[in-house]
Motif scaffolding. Structure first.
Motif, PDB file in Angstrom:
ATOM      1  N   LEU A  27      91.009  60.715   4.618  1.00  0.00           N
ATOM      2  CA  LEU A  27      92.486  61.084   4.839  1.00  0.00           C
ATOM      3  C   LEU A  27      92.935  61.734   3.587  1.00  0.00           C
ATOM      4  O   LEU A  27      93.554  62.667   3.553  1.00  0.00           O
ATOM      5  N   ALA A  28      92.541  61.325   2.359  1.00  0.00           N
ATOM      6  CA  ALA A  28      93.012  61.721   1.048  1.00  0.00           C
ATOM      7  C   ALA A  28      92.379  63.035   0.713  1.00  0.00           C
ATOM      8  O   ALA A  28      92.795  63.993   0.351  1.00  0.00           O
ATOM      9  N   ALA A  29      90.978  63.240   1.144  1.00  0.00           N
ATOM     10  CA  ALA A  29      90.118  64.230   0.874  1.00  0.00           C
ATOM     11  C   ALA A  29      90.503  65.430   1.795  1.00  0.00           C
ATOM     12  O   ALA A  29      90.346  66.586   1.457  1.00  0.00           O
ATOM     13  N   GLU A  30      90.996  65.035   2.849  1.00  0.00           N
ATOM     14  CA  GLU A  30      91.660  66.279   3.787  1.00  0.00           C
ATOM     15  C   GLU A  30      92.825  66.950   3.105  1.00  0.00           C
ATOM     16  O   GLU A  30      92.977  68.236   3.384  1.00  0.00           O
ATOM     17  N   GLN A  31      93.562  66.262   2.365  1.00  0.00           N
ATOM     18  CA  GLN A  31      94.898  66.897   1.873  1.00  0.00           C
ATOM     19  C   GLN A  31      94.554  67.349   0.389  1.00  0.00           C
ATOM     20  O   GLN A  31      95.113  68.474   0.006  1.00  0.00           O
ATOM     21  N   SER A  32      93.880  66.544  -0.490  1.00  0.00           N
ATOM     22  CA  SER A  32      94.000  66.795  -1.728  1.00  0.00           C
ATOM     23  C   SER A  32      92.761  67.305  -2.208  1.00  0.00           C
ATOM     24  O   SER A  32      92.579  67.416  -3.534  1.00  0.00           O
ATOM     25  N   ARG A  33      91.745  67.522  -1.464  1.00  0.00           N
ATOM     26  CA  ARG A  33      90.317  68.033  -1.855  1.00  0.00           C
ATOM     27  C   ARG A  33      89.829  67.316  -3.085  1.00  0.00           C
ATOM     28  O   ARG A  33      89.703  65.968  -3.020  1.00  0.00           O
ATOM     29  N   GLN A  34      89.393  68.024  -4.152  1.00  0.00           N
ATOM     30  CA  GLN A  34      88.552  67.296  -5.122  1.00  0.00           C
ATOM     31  C   GLN A  34      89.394  66.380  -5.981  1.00  0.00           C
ATOM     32  O   GLN A  34      88.997  65.573  -6.912  1.00  0.00           O
ATOM     33  N   ASP A  35      90.840  66.496  -5.698  1.00  0.00           N
ATOM     34  CA  ASP A  35      91.788  65.494  -6.412  1.00  0.00           C
ATOM     35  C   ASP A  35      92.275  64.420  -5.570  1.00  0.00           C
ATOM     36  O   ASP A  35      93.129  63.438  -5.910  1.00  0.00           O
ATOM     37  N   CYS A  36      91.241  64.121  -4.656  1.00  0.00           N
ATOM     38  CA  CYS A  36      91.572  62.985  -3.580  1.00  0.00           C
ATOM     39  C   CYS A  36      91.428  61.644  -4.510  1.00  0.00           C
ATOM     40  O   CYS A  36      92.270  60.547  -4.039  1.00  0.00           O
ATOM     41  N   TRP A  37      90.611  61.634  -5.501  1.00  0.00           N
ATOM     42  CA  TRP A  37      90.462  60.497  -6.466  1.00  0.00           C
ATOM     43  C   TRP A  37      91.952  59.993  -6.956  1.00  0.00           C
ATOM     44  O   TRP A  37      91.974  58.779  -7.137  1.00  0.00           O
ATOM     45  N   ILE A  38      92.790  61.025  -7.500  1.00  0.00           N
ATOM     46  CA  ILE A  38      93.909  60.815  -7.883  1.00  0.00           C
ATOM     47  C   ILE A  38      94.901  60.141  -6.650  1.00  0.00           C
ATOM     48  O   ILE A  38      95.580  59.293  -6.982  1.00  0.00           O
ATOM     49  N   SER A  39      94.768  60.519  -5.399  1.00  0.00           N
ATOM     50  CA  SER A  39      95.558  60.087  -4.554  1.00  0.00           C
ATOM     51  C   SER A  39      95.117  58.779  -4.162  1.00  0.00           C
ATOM     52  O   SER A  39      95.921  57.584  -3.996  1.00  0.00           O
ATOM     53  N   ILE A  40      93.929  58.277  -4.264  1.00  0.00           N
ATOM     54  CA  ILE A  40      93.450  56.947  -4.228  1.00  0.00           C
ATOM     55  C   ILE A  40      93.711  56.032  -5.186  1.00  0.00           C
ATOM     56  O   ILE A  40      94.381  54.778  -4.939  1.00  0.00           O
ATOM     57  N   LEU A  41      93.849  56.607  -6.525  1.00  0.00           N
ATOM     58  CA  LEU A  41      94.442  55.596  -7.564  1.00  0.00           C
ATOM     59  C   LEU A  41      95.773  55.594  -7.261  1.00  0.00           C
ATOM     60  O   LEU A  41      96.102  54.318  -7.501  1.00  0.00           O
ATOM     61  N   LEU A  42      96.708  56.552  -7.106  1.00  0.00           N
ATOM     62  CA  LEU A  42      98.122  56.386  -6.884  1.00  0.00           C
ATOM     63  C   LEU A  42      98.174  55.411  -5.675  1.00  0.00           C
ATOM     64  O   LEU A  42      99.232  54.553  -5.694  1.00  0.00           O
ATOM     65  N   GLY A  43      97.583  55.504  -4.573  1.00  0.00           N
ATOM     66  CA  GLY A  43      97.703  54.538  -3.610  1.00  0.00           C
ATOM     67  C   GLY A  43      97.389  53.211  -4.074  1.00  0.00           C
ATOM     68  O   GLY A  43      97.854  52.247  -3.365  1.00  0.00           O
ATOM     69  N   GLY A  44      96.359  53.081  -4.656  1.00  0.00           N
ATOM     70  CA  GLY A  44      95.983  51.545  -5.327  1.00  0.00           C
ATOM     71  C   GLY A  44      96.916  51.039  -6.027  1.00  0.00           C
ATOM     72  O   GLY A  44      97.261  49.847  -5.857  1.00  0.00           O
ATOM     73  N   ILE A  45      97.800  51.825  -6.910  1.00  0.00           N
ATOM     74  CA  ILE A  45      98.701  51.409  -7.719  1.00  0.00           C
ATOM     75  C   ILE A  45      99.824  51.005  -6.871  1.00  0.00           C
ATOM     76  O   ILE A  45     100.424  49.940  -7.014  1.00  0.00           O
ATOM     77  N   ILE A  46     100.356  51.655  -5.765  1.00  0.00           N
ATOM     78  CA  ILE A  46     101.303  51.187  -4.760  1.00  0.00           C
ATOM     79  C   ILE A  46     100.988  50.058  -4.186  1.00  0.00           C
ATOM     80  O   ILE A  46     101.921  49.135  -4.211  1.00  0.00           O
ATOM     81  N   MET A  47      99.660  49.825  -3.817  1.00  0.00           N
ATOM     82  CA  MET A  47      99.224  48.515  -3.187  1.00  0.00           C
ATOM     83  C   MET A  47      99.271  47.256  -3.996  1.00  0.00           C
ATOM     84  O   MET A  47      99.614  46.296  -3.658  1.00  0.00           O
ATOM     85  N   MET A  48      98.808  47.666  -5.317  1.00  0.00           N
ATOM     86  CA  MET A  48      98.822  46.624  -6.272  1.00  0.00           C
ATOM     87  C   MET A  48     100.477  46.247  -6.604  1.00  0.00           C
ATOM     88  O   MET A  48     100.675  44.724  -6.543  1.00  0.00           O
ATOM     89  N   ALA A  49     101.396  47.207  -6.505  1.00  0.00           N
ATOM     90  CA  ALA A  49     102.796  46.687  -6.813  1.00  0.00           C
ATOM     91  C   ALA A  49     103.249  45.963  -5.521  1.00  0.00           C
ATOM     92  O   ALA A  49     104.064  44.929  -5.670  1.00  0.00           O
ATOM     93  N   THR A  50     102.716  46.288  -4.441  1.00  0.00           N
ATOM     94  CA  THR A  50     103.107  45.641  -3.027  1.00  0.00           C
ATOM     95  C   THR A  50     102.760  44.227  -3.045  1.00  0.00           C
ATOM     96  O   THR A  50     103.327  43.288  -2.767  1.00  0.00           O
ATOM     97  N   THR A  51     101.544  44.197  -3.483  1.00  0.00           N
ATOM     98  CA  THR A  51     100.784  42.914  -3.530  1.00  0.00           C
ATOM     99  C   THR A  51     101.780  41.791  -4.594  1.00  0.00           C
ATOM    100  O   THR A  51     101.871  40.812  -4.181  1.00  0.00           O
ATOM    101  N   TRP A  52     102.135  42.502  -5.776  1.00  0.00           N
ATOM    102  CA  TRP A  52     102.749  41.558  -6.782  1.00  0.00           C
ATOM    103  C   TRP A  52     103.947  41.177  -5.893  1.00  0.00           C
ATOM    104  O   TRP A  52     104.582  40.093  -6.114  1.00  0.00           O
TER     105      TRP A  52
END
Length: 365
Positions: A27-52
């Motif tokens: 889903l991230a690669a469809e939108q941000s192509r070679q920068d999808c790893w940044i999308s995944i990193l930002l999403g992971g940070i959001i979910m870490m904050a949600t977990t906290w």
């Protein structure tokens, strides 16, 4: 039924990695192509904050289950309505993962086996685990499976260095800009990890403080693995192929070839992934059944789990023949309203109400 901090770590990490491995990378690669790893990193940070944030809510209501403290904070009627939203979330997660698991097994292992047979076999295992001891049995299975599952998934990322080309992720940011990167994060973050299960599982933790650390570490492991997997996938395949892969992590194992001798690593990956899917599905079925037991007042939560397994079987088989039900990953209502509500808005309200009540009690005393 009690779960140790060590077991909680494996329950959370396995459940989160299964979700990360299945949906968000594509889903991230469809939108941000070679920068999808940044999308995944930002999403992971959001979910870490949600977990906290969810852990703060759980610590405020450490001796109550989700159903009880929802009723306590919002009242019986409104509390039951809000709890229903989480029931729907867990049911949708189960149906999505169960259907994906059945399609994956049908694709790579048993091509001529009817999908209903695969689904029934998994549901039988889930029902048996619930029957033998509920979360105690599931946590012990996670404790045994976890080290092999997580270890294998990390190791297999580094077994094909000859196919990796770092320049496939270049240029960073320049071709995409923040809009596609944030769009990739917005579409994929809700399918990363699974902090919502904490709201039910935390009640069963033996030591609440140890469980808090275990949950945060388990979520962090899944986030790091998700970012590394996305980077390795881009190094090996490039963004165009990554955006089209149905099972990206499995596809990585097919590329592995060390000196043309060590190959077919997928023979190890497939059974471990299926065991991980079993843990994730079993956790969701348990918390859904236990929550419904408290919600309805029916004490026999094991019976409810068998009924829910049967309903899940009917729904999965029915949805495979109706595209409108099966193709929900890009549904804008879910992405724009439902997931932000269950992961961000409701936990934030719960935390705020709990903090206000705690301050009032402190001031009165």
């Amino acid at each position: 039924m009690k779960v140790s901090g060590y077991q909680m770590f494996w329950l959370v990490s396995i459940s989160s990695i299964i979700v990360v491995s299945y949906l968000p990378i594509q889903l991230a690669a469809e939108q941000s192509r070679q920068d999808c790893w940044i999308s995944i990193l930002l999403g992971g940070i959001i979910m870490m904050a949600t977990t906290w944030m969810m852990l703060r809510v759980c610590m405020q209501n450490k001796d109550k289950t989700l159903v009880n403290f929802m009723k306590d904070l919002f009242g019986t009627l409104l509390g039951k309505i809000i709890i229903t939203v989480y029931f729907l979330l867990w049911f949708m997660q189960m149906s999505t993962i169960l259907r994906g698991m059945a399609e994956f097994v049908n694709l790579v292992l048993v091509h001529n086996t009817p999908m209903i047979t695969i689904v029934m076999c998994m549901l039988f295992l889930l029902a048996f685990a619930i029957y033998k001891g509920g979360i105690t049995t599931i946590s012990r299975c996670a404790e045994m499976i976890g080290p092999f599952f997580v270890g294998m998934l990390f190791v297999q990322l580094f077994l094909n260095p000859q196919d990796m080309e770092v320049n496939r992720i270049l240029p960073i940011y320049a071709d995409s800009g923040w809009a596609p990167i944030l769009e990739g994060t917005f579409r994929s973050y809700s399918y990363m990890m699974d902090p919502s299960i904490i709201l039910m599982l935390f009640f069963f933790a033996e030591n609440k403080r140890t469980a808090t650390r275990a949950i945060l570490w388990g979520t962090a492991v899944a986030m790091v693995w998700g970012v590394l997997t996305t980077l390795v996938l881009l190094f090996v395949t490039g963004p165009n192929v990554a955006a089209k892969l149905i099972a990206p992590v499995y596809s990585l194992t097919k590329f592995i070839s060390i000196l043309n001798f060590v190959q077919n690593i997928d023979a190890f990956f497939i059974p471990l992934w299926l065991l991980g899917a079993f843990i994730k599905l079993a956790v969701c079925l348990f918390i859904l059944s236990y929550g419904l037991s408290e919600w309805t007042g029916i004490k026999n939560w094991k019976l409810i789990s068998y009924v829910m397994a049967f309903i899940l079987l009917i729904y999965v088989i029915y949805s495979t023949h109706h595209l409108r039900l099966s193709f929900t990953l890009k549904n804008m209502f879910l992405i724009s309203f439902f997931y932000p509500a269950v992961y961000l808005v409701i936990p934030l309200i719960l935390w705020a109400i709990g903090s206000i009540r705690l301050r009032r009690k402190t001031s009165n005393s």
